[in-house]
Enzyme design. Structure first.
Site, PDB file in Angstrom:
ATOM      1  N   HIS A   1     -30.047 -53.400  -0.069  1.00  0.00           N
ATOM      2  CA  HIS A   1     -28.883 -53.722  -0.890  1.00  0.00           C
ATOM      3  C   HIS A   1     -27.650 -53.521  -0.755  1.00  0.00           C
ATOM      4  O   HIS A   1     -26.553 -54.754  -1.350  1.00  0.00           O
ATOM      5  CB  HIS A   1     -29.147 -51.803  -1.963  1.00  0.00           C
ATOM      6  CG  HIS A   1     -27.361 -51.593  -3.162  1.00  0.00           C
ATOM      7  ND1 HIS A   1     -27.338 -50.835  -2.810  1.00  0.00           N
ATOM      8  CD2 HIS A   1     -27.998 -52.093  -4.086  1.00  0.00           C
ATOM      9  CE1 HIS A   1     -26.081 -50.869  -4.217  1.00  0.00           C
ATOM     10  NE2 HIS A   1     -27.147 -51.936  -4.579  1.00  0.00           N
TER      11      HIS A   1
ATOM     12  N   GLU B   1     -27.205 -57.086  -0.222  1.00  0.00           N
ATOM     13  CA  GLU B   1     -27.195 -57.663  -1.626  1.00  0.00           C
ATOM     14  C   GLU B   1     -25.706 -58.003  -2.332  1.00  0.00           C
ATOM     15  O   GLU B   1     -25.404 -58.885  -2.500  1.00  0.00           O
ATOM     16  CB  GLU B   1     -28.298 -56.767  -2.710  1.00  0.00           C
ATOM     17  CG  GLU B   1     -28.199 -57.478  -4.247  1.00  0.00           C
ATOM     18  CD  GLU B   1     -27.853 -56.531  -5.412  1.00  0.00           C
ATOM     19  OE1 GLU B   1     -26.996 -55.879  -6.063  1.00  0.00           O
ATOM     20  OE2 GLU B   1     -29.837 -55.629  -5.304  1.00  0.00           O
ATOM     21  N   HIS B   2     -24.952 -56.926  -1.951  1.00  0.00           N
ATOM     22  CA  HIS B   2     -23.856 -57.143  -2.543  1.00  0.00           C
ATOM     23  C   HIS B   2     -22.993 -58.155  -1.379  1.00  0.00           C
ATOM     24  O   HIS B   2     -22.181 -59.026  -2.012  1.00  0.00           O
ATOM     25  CB  HIS B   2     -22.913 -55.927  -2.475  1.00  0.00           C
ATOM     26  CG  HIS B   2     -22.911 -54.769  -3.011  1.00  0.00           C
ATOM     27  ND1 HIS B   2     -22.008 -53.958  -3.672  1.00  0.00           N
ATOM     28  CD2 HIS B   2     -24.042 -54.210  -3.955  1.00  0.00           C
ATOM     29  CE1 HIS B   2     -22.390 -53.507  -4.809  1.00  0.00           C
ATOM     30  NE2 HIS B   2     -24.168 -53.848  -4.998  1.00  0.00           N
TER      31      HIS B   2
ATOM     32  N   GLU C   1     -20.364 -46.568  -5.732  1.00  0.00           N
ATOM     33  CA  GLU C   1     -21.287 -47.193  -6.768  1.00  0.00           C
ATOM     34  C   GLU C   1     -22.585 -45.869  -6.823  1.00  0.00           C
ATOM     35  O   GLU C   1     -22.414 -44.912  -7.986  1.00  0.00           O
ATOM     36  CB  GLU C   1     -22.715 -47.915  -6.741  1.00  0.00           C
ATOM     37  CG  GLU C   1     -23.866 -48.293  -7.466  1.00  0.00           C
ATOM     38  CD  GLU C   1     -24.130 -49.771  -6.935  1.00  0.00           C
ATOM     39  OE1 GLU C   1     -25.745 -49.993  -7.098  1.00  0.00           O
ATOM     40  OE2 GLU C   1     -23.730 -50.638  -6.237  1.00  0.00           O
TER      41      GLU C   1
END
Length: 449
Positions: free
Chosen positions: A69, A72-73, A149
């Site tokens: 993840h 991905e950012h 997040e």
């Protein structure tokens, strides 16, 4: 009388349902191993490009949870050709939109844009497949974004916390027990070197599937794919995804999460359940229908009628299953009790309803209606190029074939009562379950629900 009427209505719906047309799919593989799927749909001058990498949270090195993840950012931080954080702005300036998402089995990036701008986004996506540039300050900034997040979506959300803890209890050896976003202490330690090592190994054409769906000719899509993705060298770090498997579960696992932020206490239960297998989707199709039968509709499902309407001890109930994964997944049930009903009482009521269903089976008219509705949903979802791209990208990323994906609605249509009951008896076993209670802390002198 009602049963005959229901069966008659379902039959009429089945007759009205259009036959599932074969998707206009063209597939080919580039010399560097990139699998390409082109789905032509000329109804609107729009195209969707999706690149699916066959790596996700379940493939992360131990101790590096969240790296899939995190990367991905970081993929939006730019290359020599595209300035940091400019990728999405370029797409938006062309009237399009883009995004990305990570799961346990894959990571995907997509753009939806005018068909005559396909070459632009294909060039940009191919560029960042191997040419990502990461500065230390970019990594530090994005790591903080992900920590925030997690704080907002998980740590501040009792529902998310319960789900996370239940997955960890369900999957004690499988990597499916690791949260996609990662454990906080491990996110804090993720480094630029971790991200680049992961990127260089897994982000390569021989570990990806390119989906182009919309107003494009297969020949044109192939020429563009060969031009922009074709020159990219494959990675020698791609090996079969041989993951740790979950041992046989011998007894039910239970947990309770008490949080003062809980507004509606509920019971959730998940069972280990088989995934869709290449070449044999019969069991997964039966589980899909079973989930709809038990809790797919808030008014007509088995749980809703028994708990919400007949006995009025619940205000909400649901059942869910998604077998599109590489390894065994879960079949889940959730029930929110009425305000004056305890969690112990609603769980006992739930168990009685499930026991009766296992003993008596489904109402034939309800089964026919559900089977028709599920199949209709699959057929009508094809009206969206985004849904088509998602359907093929997700399926191919977990090892299904094009034939499996195209044959899914037929597998659903072929589900019989015997199939449903066989699947129900296999899965709805408390020895394979994790049961979670989400509740408020008990006040002094107050009995715990």
């Amino acid at each position: 009388m009602l049963g005959r009427i229901g069966a008659g209505v379902a039959a009429l719906v089945a007759l009205a349902l259009p036959a599932a047309a074969k998707d206009p799919v063209t597939t080919f593989t580039l010399d560097n191993g990139l699998q390409v799927v082109v789905i032509e749909d000329n109804r609107a001058p729009v195209v969707v490009q999706m690149i699916w990498y066959r790596v996700g949270a379940a493939d992360e090195p131990p101790g590096n949870s969240g790296i899939a993840h995190f990367l991905e950012h970081l993929m939006f931080k730019g290359t020599e050709k595209v300035a940091p954080n400019a990728f999405s702005g370029i797409v938006e300036a062309q009237g399009g939109d883009d995004n990305a998402f990570t799961s346990w089995d894959y990571t995907a990036y997509f753009q939806r844009i005018a068909a005559d701008r396909l070459e632009l986004v294909m060039q940009m996506e191919a560029d960042r497949m191997r040419n990502l540039r990461l500065a230390e300050e970019d990594v530090a900034t994005e790591r903080q974004v992900i920590l925030e997040e997690r704080a907002q979506r998980t740590d501040s959300n009792p529902d998310a916390l319960l789900s996370e803890q239940m997955r960890a209890a369900q999957f004690q050896n499988s990597r499916y027990g690791i949260p996609v976003i990662g454990w906080r202490n491990e996110i804090e330690a993720l480094s630029r070197e971790d991200a680049l090592s992961y990127y260089k190994r897994f982000y390569a054409p021989n570990n990806a599937t390119l989906i182009i769906a919309g107003d494009v000719k297969p020949e044109a899509a192939k020429a563009l794919a060969e031009k922009y993705y074709g020159p990219i060298a494959p990675s020698d770090g791609i090996v079969p995804r041989d993951r740790p498997q979950e041992p046989k579960q011998l007894s039910e696992r239970r947990l309770q999460l008490a949080d003062e932020r809980v507004s509606e206490p509920y019971v959730m239960r998940t069972y280990l359940a088989p995934e869709r297998d290449p070449g044999d989707q019969k069991q997964a199709a039966a589980l899909t229908v079973l989930a709809e039968l038990l809790g797919g509709n808030g008014q007509t499902s088995v749980l809703a009628r028994a708990l919400q309407f007949d006995r009025q001890v619940a205000v909400y109930s649901s059942a869910f299953y998604d077998g599109t994964s590489i390894d065994d997944g879960t079949f889940g049930i959730a029930v929110v009790p009425a305000p004056d009903v305890s969690l112990a009482t609603i769980e006992a009521d739930l168990d009685r309803v499930l026991a009766k269903f296992l003993a008596d089976g489904p109402d034939p008219a309800a089964l026919e209606r559900i089977r028709t509705q599920v199949r209709a949903g699959e057929i009508y979802a094809r009206d969206s190029v985004e849904n088509l791209a998602q359907r093929y990208g997700q399926g191919l990323s977990v090892g299904l074939t094009v034939a499996d994906i195209e044959g899914w609605d037929e597998a659903l249509a072929a589900v019989t009562e015997a199939d449903v009951m066989q699947a129900a008896r296999l899965v709805l076993d408390r020895k394979n379950a994790v049961t979670g209670w989400l509740t408020r802390p008990a006040q002094a002198g107050e009995a715990q629900q």
